[in-house]
Design a protein around this motif. Sequence first.
Motif, PDB file in Angstrom:
ATOM      1  N   GLY A  43      -5.554   9.211  -1.923  1.00 50.97           N
ATOM      2  CA  GLY A  43      -6.857   9.796  -2.182  1.00 50.97           C
ATOM      3  C   GLY A  43      -7.047  11.036  -1.338  1.00 50.97           C
ATOM      4  O   GLY A  43      -6.717  11.067  -0.150  1.00 50.97           O
ATOM      5  N   GLN A  44      -7.546  12.113  -1.976  1.00 51.50           N
ATOM      6  CA  GLN A  44      -7.788  13.392  -1.299  1.00 51.50           C
ATOM      7  C   GLN A  44      -6.505  13.941  -0.656  1.00 51.50           C
ATOM      8  O   GLN A  44      -6.555  14.759   0.254  1.00 51.50           O
ATOM      9  CB  GLN A  44      -8.901  13.262  -0.247  1.00 51.50           C
ATOM     10  N   MET A  45      -5.358  13.479  -1.134  1.00 55.22           N
ATOM     11  CA  MET A  45      -4.053  14.031  -0.757  1.00 55.22           C
ATOM     12  C   MET A  45      -3.893  14.244   0.747  1.00 55.22           C
ATOM     13  O   MET A  45      -3.418  15.296   1.201  1.00 55.22           O
ATOM     14  CB  MET A  45      -3.821  15.340  -1.517  1.00 55.22           C
ATOM     15  N   ILE A  46      -4.245  13.222   1.510  1.00 52.37           N
ATOM     16  CA  ILE A  46      -4.166  13.372   2.965  1.00 52.37           C
ATOM     17  C   ILE A  46      -2.733  13.409   3.488  1.00 52.37           C
ATOM     18  O   ILE A  46      -2.487  13.929   4.571  1.00 52.37           O
ATOM     19  CB  ILE A  46      -4.964  12.288   3.732  1.00 52.37           C
ATOM     20  N   SER A 103       1.887   3.069   1.969  1.00 53.23           N
ATOM     21  CA  SER A 103       0.603   3.735   1.764  1.00 53.23           C
ATOM     22  C   SER A 103       0.174   3.619   0.301  1.00 53.23           C
ATOM     23  O   SER A 103      -1.012   3.525  -0.006  1.00 53.23           O
ATOM     24  CB  SER A 103       0.659   5.200   2.212  1.00 53.23           C
ATOM     25  N   ALA A 104       1.149   3.597  -0.620  1.00 53.77           N
ATOM     26  CA  ALA A 104       0.817   3.475  -2.039  1.00 53.77           C
ATOM     27  C   ALA A 104       0.346   2.068  -2.383  1.00 53.77           C
ATOM     28  O   ALA A 104      -0.599   1.888  -3.153  1.00 53.77           O
ATOM     29  CB  ALA A 104       2.030   3.847  -2.901  1.00 53.77           C
ATOM     30  N   GLU A 105       0.990   1.041  -1.809  1.00 56.15           N
ATOM     31  CA  GLU A 105       0.529  -0.330  -2.057  1.00 56.15           C
ATOM     32  C   GLU A 105      -0.905  -0.485  -1.578  1.00 56.15           C
ATOM     33  O   GLU A 105      -1.740  -1.104  -2.226  1.00 56.15           O
ATOM     34  CB  GLU A 105       1.442  -1.343  -1.336  1.00 56.15           C
ATOM     35  N   LYS A 106      -1.195   0.077  -0.402  1.00 61.93           N
ATOM     36  CA  LYS A 106      -2.553   0.010   0.156  1.00 61.93           C
ATOM     37  C   LYS A 106      -3.544   0.750  -0.742  1.00 61.93           C
ATOM     38  O   LYS A 106      -4.663   0.297  -0.970  1.00 61.93           O
ATOM     39  CB  LYS A 106      -2.509   0.640   1.554  1.00 61.93           C
ATOM     40  N   GLU A 107      -3.121   1.912  -1.258  1.00 65.34           N
ATOM     41  CA  GLU A 107      -4.023   2.748  -2.065  1.00 65.34           C
ATOM     42  C   GLU A 107      -4.288   2.125  -3.434  1.00 65.34           C
ATOM     43  O   GLU A 107      -5.406   2.194  -3.943  1.00 65.34           O
ATOM     44  CB  GLU A 107      -3.382   4.137  -2.249  1.00 65.34           C
ATOM     45  N   PHE A 108      -3.247   1.551  -4.041  1.00 68.22           N
ATOM     46  CA  PHE A 108      -3.362   1.177  -5.459  1.00 68.22           C
ATOM     47  C   PHE A 108      -3.324  -0.324  -5.731  1.00 68.22           C
ATOM     48  O   PHE A 108      -3.754  -0.765  -6.775  1.00 68.22           O
ATOM     49  CB  PHE A 108      -2.225   1.809  -6.271  1.00 68.22           C
ATOM     50  N   ARG A 109      -2.715  -1.114  -4.820  1.00 75.87           N
ATOM     51  CA  ARG A 109      -2.432  -2.489  -5.218  1.00 75.87           C
ATOM     52  C   ARG A 109      -3.004  -3.506  -4.242  1.00 75.87           C
ATOM     53  O   ARG A 109      -4.212  -3.625  -4.106  1.00 75.87           O
ATOM     54  CB  ARG A 109      -0.924  -2.647  -5.442  1.00 75.87           C
ATOM     55  N   PHE A 110      -2.172  -4.204  -3.515  1.00 77.38           N
ATOM     56  CA  PHE A 110      -2.634  -5.290  -2.658  1.00 77.38           C
ATOM     57  C   PHE A 110      -2.156  -5.055  -1.222  1.00 77.38           C
ATOM     58  O   PHE A 110      -1.162  -4.374  -1.011  1.00 77.38           O
ATOM     59  CB  PHE A 110      -2.078  -6.623  -3.160  1.00 77.38           C
ATOM     60  N   PRO A 111      -2.834  -5.684  -0.233  1.00 75.46           N
ATOM     61  CA  PRO A 111      -2.320  -5.585   1.140  1.00 75.46           C
ATOM     62  C   PRO A 111      -0.898  -6.152   1.184  1.00 75.46           C
ATOM     63  O   PRO A 111      -0.610  -7.156   0.503  1.00 75.46           O
ATOM     64  CB  PRO A 111      -3.285  -6.472   1.942  1.00 75.46           C
TER      65      PRO A 111
END
Lengths: 350, 350
Positions: B88-91, B143-151
Amino acid sequence: MNQMAGKQSVCFGRPVEMIGYAGVVGKKEGEGPLGKYMDLVVEDPLFGQKNWEESESQFVKTACEIALRKAKRKKEEVRMVFCGDLLGQMIASSFGLKQLDIPFYGIYGACSSSGPALSAAAMALGGGYADTALAACSSHFASAEKEFRFPLGYGNQRPWSATRTVTGAGAFVLGNKKAGKVVVRGFTTGKIKDYGIQDPFNMGACMAPAAADTICQSLEDFCKSACDFDRIVTGDLGAVGQKLLFSLLQDNHVDITKNHMDCGMQIYEEEQQDTHAGGSGCAASAVVLSGTILPKLASGEWKRGLFVPTGALLSQISSNQGRNIPSIAHAVWLEHAEGLQTGANQAERM
Amino acid sequence: MNQMAGKQSVCFGRPVEMIGYAGVVGKKEGEGPLGKYMDLVVEDPLFGQKNWEESESQFVKTACEIALRKAKRKKEEVRMVFCGDLLGQMIASSFGLKQLDIPFYGIYGACSSSGPALSAAAMALGGGYADTALAACSSHFASAEKEFRFPLGYGNQRPWSATRTVTGAGAFVLGNKKAGKVVVRGFTTGKIKDYGIQDPFNMGACMAPAAADTICQSLEDFCKSACDFDRIVTGDLGAVGQKLLFSLLQDNHVDITKNHMDCGMQIYEEEQQDTHAGGSGCAASAVVLSGTILPKLASGEWKRGLFVPTGALLSQISSNQGRNIPSIAHAVWLEHAEGLQTGANQAERM
């Protein structure tokens, strides 16, 4: 020939024509002092959609459609659209523009997105990659609060340095009409600046250093002084950021106090509308550009403007991690076109 | 002169030289079949940082630094960097690149981001806006799992159609060296395609229609047939998406079964590495491009390649709202440069 100017700017060999533009805003913005200059004021914050995100998509799609209509161009004629917003993975842009079926570049510069979208679209025109291109961006108060802050129902109190995200979208059509009254002469691509500020309720302070850096670099690269521009227009610094900007520029012996304008400070009537430091969001600078700056340049009331939208490059995650808020500002050099047709730049324009 | 080609493509009058490139990957990717072709394998998933997002930033910063070193360019010589990621927001991009202090465009195309980053950087070179430009992108499994899926700790099970986000980053330096062995000849900007698919664990199926659309349009715009390219390389369709792509193309009488390659299917050894349908993320296509495609084009083993990274334009919010997953694919026409120096295109190249 297009020319690299100075350290980080570009001058177009043949200035790029702005042939149509539109601003669409929500109810609160419509009630503000610039409401009458907008192409459409949408009273329903959901814009007939099921949620805030789809509403924002509807704003940007509608702004593009109106801008194309005003430019007398069909969507099929647009070779590329450069568009951005504040939401994660830019879903306002992608869901809004998918219905237009135009080759798509997602552009992210936070609230500065109108700047890189415009400069990239102008590059496409100036390089011969497109004969018609669109630049657009959007923001929405409710989708932004959900993305970055607190649920609306929570009724969070906001400090005086906080700005309000503008609900709306701006769209700009660049093309070859040989009758455009405003042209893009050049641009300065912003660098990411980090001055160690961490307060997400004081975006003005985060972004002022980036604005100062880009303005100084633009003036140097274009061999201009501040007074060569009728207005130097920042995006959404608000009242707090403006003070800081003046001070930072004065340290560099640049005085823009007489010809500075901040889009965020224009869009609301603070006292009556309870909007604290002003408006923010991608739409703040975009709709002020389409509603007042471009018309003034088109009429010749202003001859030359430097449009410098500003963005804070944070996310909810980076904020929760206690990290700094870096920022960026992009400059676009806009000019009334008549001078170009009759004056010294005639040859350059051909 | 640069030329608009067909409906949505561009051919450069003077092909743009690729003068340096680098791929940096994580441990699992390093253990895969392409690990030996990477410029750096980072065993520590945190890359010495405090969290996954800062780790991803470190990957993209490092890839840019290695690519610049290989291109024999200093960061001060780079006029513009075009960079994107999935967060998100390409950090990942903004925090990673702020330290390089290069004028910055955030580019978003989800997992296809290497495509628009490359075509935008090539536009900057081809239009005379830059003499050196960088294109880069990154992704990170955690970081992608956190952003889109599950912990991660939840240990969610994934279906066979799911892909694994590649940890890594790719960076590409475009410039004028007059000795580049690979050039960008042109590109096709993708349109957003929505075929009504909603399964976030079957990205291949979401993206195959966009890949098919862009490949067909590229071939038509460039007046080429599929067999004119040594390889047509998609981004991260995986095994499931590949079948669908073949079928969609066959409906359009295009057969790429003999020269198709999918980056996502190359990066892991599925049976041994338990990666299901393959790799995905911005880095999947970027590191395969830098690790195998560009070296093969540089050596002349391949003469011509069409690089078509693919992206699914969803967010956690749009997914939770039960909305479709639109997708996009961008094509970049890459070519071994020797043919250009000695062959029919010599004049065009000057």
